[in-house]
Design a protein around this motif. Structure first.
Motif, PDB file in Angstrom:
ATOM      1  N   GLY A  82     -45.046  56.466 -19.229  1.00 35.33           N
ATOM      2  CA  GLY A  82     -45.561  55.203 -19.736  1.00 35.33           C
ATOM      3  C   GLY A  82     -46.947  55.354 -20.324  1.00 35.33           C
ATOM      4  O   GLY A  82     -47.273  54.767 -21.364  1.00 35.33           O
ATOM      5  N   GLY A  83     -47.809  56.135 -19.663  1.00 39.89           N
ATOM      6  CA  GLY A  83     -49.139  56.381 -20.196  1.00 39.89           C
ATOM      7  C   GLY A  83     -49.087  57.119 -21.522  1.00 39.89           C
ATOM      8  O   GLY A  83     -49.845  56.806 -22.460  1.00 39.89           O
ATOM      9  N   ILE A  84     -48.209  58.113 -21.626  1.00 43.30           N
ATOM     10  CA  ILE A  84     -48.053  58.826 -22.897  1.00 43.30           C
ATOM     11  C   ILE A  84     -47.636  57.867 -23.999  1.00 43.30           C
ATOM     12  O   ILE A  84     -48.165  57.901 -25.121  1.00 43.30           O
ATOM     13  N   ASN A  85     -46.712  56.972 -23.697  1.00 37.15           N
ATOM     14  CA  ASN A  85     -46.245  56.030 -24.715  1.00 37.15           C
ATOM     15  C   ASN A  85     -47.357  55.111 -25.196  1.00 37.15           C
ATOM     16  O   ASN A  85     -47.415  54.756 -26.378  1.00 37.15           O
ATOM     17  N   VAL A  86     -48.230  54.717 -24.289  1.00 36.43           N
ATOM     18  CA  VAL A  86     -49.398  53.930 -24.711  1.00 36.43           C
ATOM     19  C   VAL A  86     -50.281  54.770 -25.621  1.00 36.43           C
ATOM     20  O   VAL A  86     -50.715  54.329 -26.694  1.00 36.43           O
ATOM     21  N   GLY A  87     -50.555  56.003 -25.222  1.00 34.55           N
ATOM     22  CA  GLY A  87     -51.407  56.868 -26.020  1.00 34.55           C
ATOM     23  C   GLY A  87     -50.831  57.185 -27.390  1.00 34.55           C
ATOM     24  O   GLY A  87     -51.570  57.303 -28.379  1.00 34.55           O
ATOM     25  N   LEU A  88     -49.509  57.320 -27.478  1.00 33.28           N
ATOM     26  CA  LEU A  88     -48.867  57.660 -28.751  1.00 33.28           C
ATOM     27  C   LEU A  88     -49.124  56.619 -29.829  1.00 33.28           C
ATOM     28  O   LEU A  88     -49.073  56.933 -31.030  1.00 33.28           O
ATOM     29  N   GLN A  89     -49.413  55.391 -29.430  1.00 28.90           N
ATOM     30  CA  GLN A  89     -49.688  54.345 -30.417  1.00 28.90           C
ATOM     31  C   GLN A  89     -50.970  54.607 -31.198  1.00 28.90           C
ATOM     32  O   GLN A  89     -51.185  54.025 -32.267  1.00 28.90           O
ATOM     33  N   TYR A  90     -51.835  55.491 -30.680  1.00 32.60           N
ATOM     34  CA  TYR A  90     -53.137  55.743 -31.291  1.00 32.60           C
ATOM     35  C   TYR A  90     -53.222  57.114 -31.945  1.00 32.60           C
ATOM     36  O   TYR A  90     -54.299  57.522 -32.392  1.00 32.60           O
ATOM     37  N   VAL A  91     -52.095  57.804 -32.044  1.00 31.81           N
ATOM     38  CA  VAL A  91     -52.094  59.158 -32.605  1.00 31.81           C
ATOM     39  C   VAL A  91     -52.486  59.141 -34.075  1.00 31.81           C
ATOM     40  O   VAL A  91     -53.221  60.009 -34.561  1.00 31.81           O
ATOM     41  N   GLY A  92     -51.981  58.168 -34.825  1.00 31.36           N
ATOM     42  CA  GLY A  92     -52.287  58.096 -36.245  1.00 31.36           C
ATOM     43  C   GLY A  92     -51.633  59.214 -37.032  1.00 31.36           C
ATOM     44  O   GLY A  92     -50.549  59.694 -36.686  1.00 31.36           O
ATOM     45  N   ASP A  93     -52.298  59.647 -38.087  1.00 30.86           N
ATOM     46  CA  ASP A  93     -51.758  60.667 -38.985  1.00 30.86           C
ATOM     47  C   ASP A  93     -52.120  62.041 -38.430  1.00 30.86           C
ATOM     48  O   ASP A  93     -53.279  62.469 -38.479  1.00 30.86           O
ATOM     49  N   ALA A  94     -51.114  62.732 -37.885  1.00 32.71           N
ATOM     50  CA  ALA A  94     -51.386  64.014 -37.221  1.00 32.71           C
ATOM     51  C   ALA A  94     -50.264  65.002 -37.495  1.00 32.71           C
ATOM     52  O   ALA A  94     -49.088  64.638 -37.500  1.00 32.71           O
ATOM     53  N   GLU A  95     -50.631  66.255 -37.692  1.00 36.08           N
ATOM     54  CA  GLU A  95     -49.651  67.315 -37.903  1.00 36.08           C
ATOM     55  C   GLU A  95     -48.897  67.635 -36.622  1.00 36.08           C
ATOM     56  O   GLU A  95     -47.730  68.050 -36.655  1.00 36.08           O
ATOM     57  N   SER A  96     -49.556  67.450 -35.473  1.00 40.30           N
ATOM     58  CA  SER A  96     -48.922  67.762 -34.193  1.00 40.30           C
ATOM     59  C   SER A  96     -49.500  66.853 -33.120  1.00 40.30           C
ATOM     60  O   SER A  96     -50.576  66.258 -33.290  1.00 40.30           O
ATOM     61  N   VAL A  97     -48.768  66.750 -32.010  1.00 43.13           N
ATOM     62  CA  VAL A  97     -49.190  65.917 -30.882  1.00 43.13           C
ATOM     63  C   VAL A  97     -49.248  66.803 -29.638  1.00 43.13           C
ATOM     64  O   VAL A  97     -48.256  67.447 -29.275  1.00 43.13           O
ATOM     65  N   LEU A  98     -50.409  66.806 -28.990  1.00 41.76           N
ATOM     66  CA  LEU A  98     -50.629  67.620 -27.802  1.00 41.76           C
ATOM     67  C   LEU A  98     -50.679  66.717 -26.576  1.00 41.76           C
ATOM     68  O   LEU A  98     -51.445  65.756 -26.531  1.00 41.76           O
ATOM     69  N   ILE A  99     -49.854  67.008 -25.579  1.00 40.63           N
ATOM     70  CA  ILE A  99     -49.879  66.292 -24.303  1.00 40.63           C
ATOM     71  C   ILE A  99     -50.598  67.179 -23.288  1.00 40.63           C
ATOM     72  O   ILE A  99     -50.230  68.346 -23.103  1.00 40.63           O
ATOM     73  N   LEU A 100     -51.616  66.616 -22.616  1.00 43.62           N
ATOM     74  CA  LEU A 100     -52.420  67.395 -21.677  1.00 43.62           C
ATOM     75  C   LEU A 100     -52.617  66.649 -20.372  1.00 43.62           C
ATOM     76  O   LEU A 100     -52.818  65.431 -20.373  1.00 43.62           O
ATOM     77  N   ASN A 101     -52.595  67.395 -19.266  1.00 41.25           N
ATOM     78  CA  ASN A 101     -53.048  66.851 -17.989  1.00 41.25           C
ATOM     79  C   ASN A 101     -54.580  66.819 -17.969  1.00 41.25           C
ATOM     80  O   ASN A 101     -55.225  67.707 -18.532  1.00 41.25           O
ATOM     81  N   PRO A 102     -55.175  65.860 -17.260  1.00 45.43           N
ATOM     82  CA  PRO A 102     -56.643  65.787 -17.249  1.00 45.43           C
ATOM     83  C   PRO A 102     -57.320  66.885 -16.446  1.00 45.43           C
ATOM     84  O   PRO A 102     -58.499  67.152 -16.648  1.00 45.43           O
ATOM     85  N   ASP A 103     -56.592  67.523 -15.522  1.00 45.37           N
ATOM     86  CA  ASP A 103     -57.213  68.537 -14.677  1.00 45.37           C
ATOM     87  C   ASP A 103     -56.993  69.950 -15.208  1.00 45.37           C
ATOM     88  O   ASP A 103     -57.017  70.923 -14.462  1.00 45.37           O
ATOM     89  N   LEU A 104     -56.822  70.064 -16.520  1.00 44.91           N
ATOM     90  CA  LEU A 104     -56.698  71.366 -17.176  1.00 44.91           C
ATOM     91  C   LEU A 104     -58.055  71.839 -17.685  1.00 44.91           C
ATOM     92  O   LEU A 104     -58.946  71.038 -17.968  1.00 44.91           O
TER      93      LEU A 104
END
Length: 587
Positions: A82-104
């Motif tokens: 669900g959090g990823i889906n919220v974030g995906l709304q703000y990706v905009g124009d991008a060649e790729s999408v990176l999903i990351l954990n915060p503790d990396l």
């Protein structure tokens, strides 16, 4: 594409990488991750989006200290998907999408390396790095597609034979495999880079997986789109696990979601897969209280509804309206409203309970919930109650919810997103049948019904449907029909319907065969009243589900109930009928 700014993130324009980070109580971990990404932004144009599930604003304060970071509260704990889906709304124009954990912690050059490997093959949909722990040791982060024999091998052999054949383990445990670049089935979702094509193909992540198995699902969908998932050992991230705490409940959720995943993608093997997972817990139960608890959860599905799940309180302004027509629903109205209580009290939902013809204290019980409005009508008529409720709401979309249906508030933001898309008119969340206390005949009927494709595409059958402003204007006033959901479904074209992958509503079904037959008589009468007869198409769908002896038995039981209900649905009475066996005040 423009050159990346020195250590700065782009808020607008096209970027090479848009990073989505889902946080929950991650204030201590987020700063170092952002600093590591700044180093990467010297070589890669990068946008950073933080979707925060935290119950307080400590993590958001850290994110907002960086003016070039897009920080978004999810207004609840929507889970990882669900959090990823919220974030995906703000990706905009991008060649790729990176999903990351915060503790990396990202090692130098990791984004450039991943991006180059992604670009190297147009058939590549996702790339994943090597993950190391705080000591620098490589973690086992690669996995094979879940299968019964693999699950059984893991259950029985566990760590005793780490080098066993691939057919006997879902996890890739051979250290040598982590030293070579290769295509894999799936990998830990802590760090995954998706191509623009793959991100578009898979769309939103499946929110039915609150936590765990969501990456298994999305990477399977990448492969089903004809793309590959590539492991790149030269790209390295360190995972501290500091922000990924566990508990007995989360451990149980991990195993349950493995079963849910197989039910979604390989339902014929789901029972055997569940048995294999249960064997693993049973073997370890005598020596471990944790595994004894896990064994109990795996054996008794009634406990699955009590596992950690998404919640949503909303932003405090109305995001949607919910109309609940209620006729003597005192036994269940509090159970239904409790799922919506927090966003209703916060002002994020308009909730209207329309008591029509009630002779019990439904209205009094509903009135105890802050933010819930109660309307009382003298006449018992569900269509009139729906019309009155919709007329008294202003927020859109508007959801019409049966009083005995448990709708998680966490499904609402995703449904709102789906219905705001161009061309959307009506929709609903997915649903699941609660078969825990039903007799064998009822279970067979609903197993067959759940296998029929029409159940996943129609607006009827879930006890809830949603309408945009255009949809509400199109279908209201609803005439005096028995099956309002069938009426609405017929007025929304297939291309206008949206059923996004959200937390499902829980549909309590009749508990006994006589109660089921009574319900089916009413269900049959509603479409017949509107001149709808789907007998031929239903028969064809039913035959296609009979792919094994057990499925054929379920289909035969379904057909028998359907024929009996058709014969009995001859009365001309039109009144509010419903199943009484589920109208009990249980959790």
């Amino acid at each position: 594409m423009r050159e990346p700014d020195e250590g700065r993130f782009a808020l607008t324009g096209r970027v090479e990488v848009a990073a989505v980070v889902v946080t929950y109580g991650s204030a201590a971990h987020l700063g170092p991750l952002i600093q590591g990404l700044r180093a990467e932004a010297r070589d890669v144009s990068l946008r950073v989006i933080i979707a925060d599930n935290s119950p307080d604003d400590a993590t958001l304060r850290v994110a907002r200290a960086h003016p070039d970071v897009i920080a978004v509260p999810t207004h609840g704990n929507l889970g990882y998907a669900g959090g990823i889906n919220v974030g995906l709304q703000y990706v905009g124009d991008a060649e790729s999408v990176l999903i990351l954990n915060p503790d990396l912690r990202v090692h130098a050059g990791v984004l450039r390396t991943l991006l180059e490997r992604l670009r190297a093959d147009p058939g590549r949909g996702a790339v994943v790095p090597r993950i190391v722990d705080e000591t620098g040791a490589t973690s086992f982060s690669l996995f094979r597609e879940p299968a019964v024999l693999r699950a059984l091998g893991d259950a029985v052999l566990g760590p005793l034979w780490p080098g066993r054949p691939a057919a006997l383990s879902e996890c890739v445990r051979d250290p040598r495999a982590y030293g070579r670049e290769q295509d894999v089935d799936w990998a830990t979702g802590a760090a995954v880079l998706f191509s623009e094509r793959a991100a578009a193909a898979v769309g939103e992540w499946d929110e039915r997986f609150f936590l765990y198995s969501e990456e298994t699902d999305v990477l399977r969908r990448v492969r089903e789109a004809g793309l590959t998932v590539r492991y790149v050992p030269d790209a390295v991230v360190a995972h501290s696990q500091g922000g990924s705490g566990s508990s007995p409940a989360l451990e149980a959720l991990l195993e349950v979601n493995r079963v849910r995943y197989v039910r979604k993608h390989a339902p014929r093997r789901a029972a055997s897969y569940r048995a294999a997972v249960t064997v693993g817990a049973a073997i370890r139960a005598p020596r471990s209280a944790r595994h004894r608890r896990l064994l109990g959860v795996l054996r008794d599905e009634r406990g699955w509804h009590d596992l950690p799940a998404a919640t949503w309180r909303g932003p405090g302004s109305p995001q949607a309206a919910i109309v609940i027509p209620a006729f003597d629903e005192a036994a269940v109205i509090e159970r239904t409203l409790s799922r919506l209580a927090e966003p209703a009290a916060a002002g994020s939902l308009e909730v209207v309970v329309v008591c029509n013809g009630c002779t019990d204290d439904t209205a009094a019980r509903a009135s105890t919930f802050p933010g819930v409005r109660v309307v009382e009508l003298a006449e018992g008529s569900k269509p009139n109650a729906i019309n009155a409720g919709i007329a008294r709401t202003t927020a859109r979309p508007v959801l019409v919810l049966d009083a005995d249906i448990e709708l998680s508030s966490a499904a609402i933001p995703g449904l709102v997103r789906a219905l705001r898309a161009p061309g959307a008119v009506g929709g609903r969340p997915p649903f699941e049948y609660d078969l825990a206390r039903t007799d064998p005949w009822v279970r067979s009927y609903y197993r067959a019904r759940s296998r029929m494709p029409a159940m996943s595409t129609a607006l009827w059958g879930a006890g809830v449907y949603a309408l945009t402003r255009e949809g509400a204007a199109r279908v209201t006033p609803i005439p005096p029909v028995t099956a309002d959901d069938v009426y609405v479904d017929r007025r929304v074209r297939p291309v206008e319907k949206r059923i996004p992958p959200l937390a499902p509503v829980r549909v309590r079904v009749p508990l006994t065969a006589p109660a089921l037959l009574d319900t089916l008589v009413r269900v049959r009468r509603g479409p017949a009243q509107q001149g709808v007869d789907t007998g031929d198409s239903t028969a064809r769908e039913l035959l296609r589900t009979a792919t094994s002896a057990s499925h054929a038995w379920d289909a035969a039981v379904y057909a028998a109930f359907a024929l009996l209900a058709r014969r009995r649905a001859t009365s001309a009475r039109v009144r509010w009928e419903r199943d009484g066996s589920t109208r009990v005040a249980t959790a």
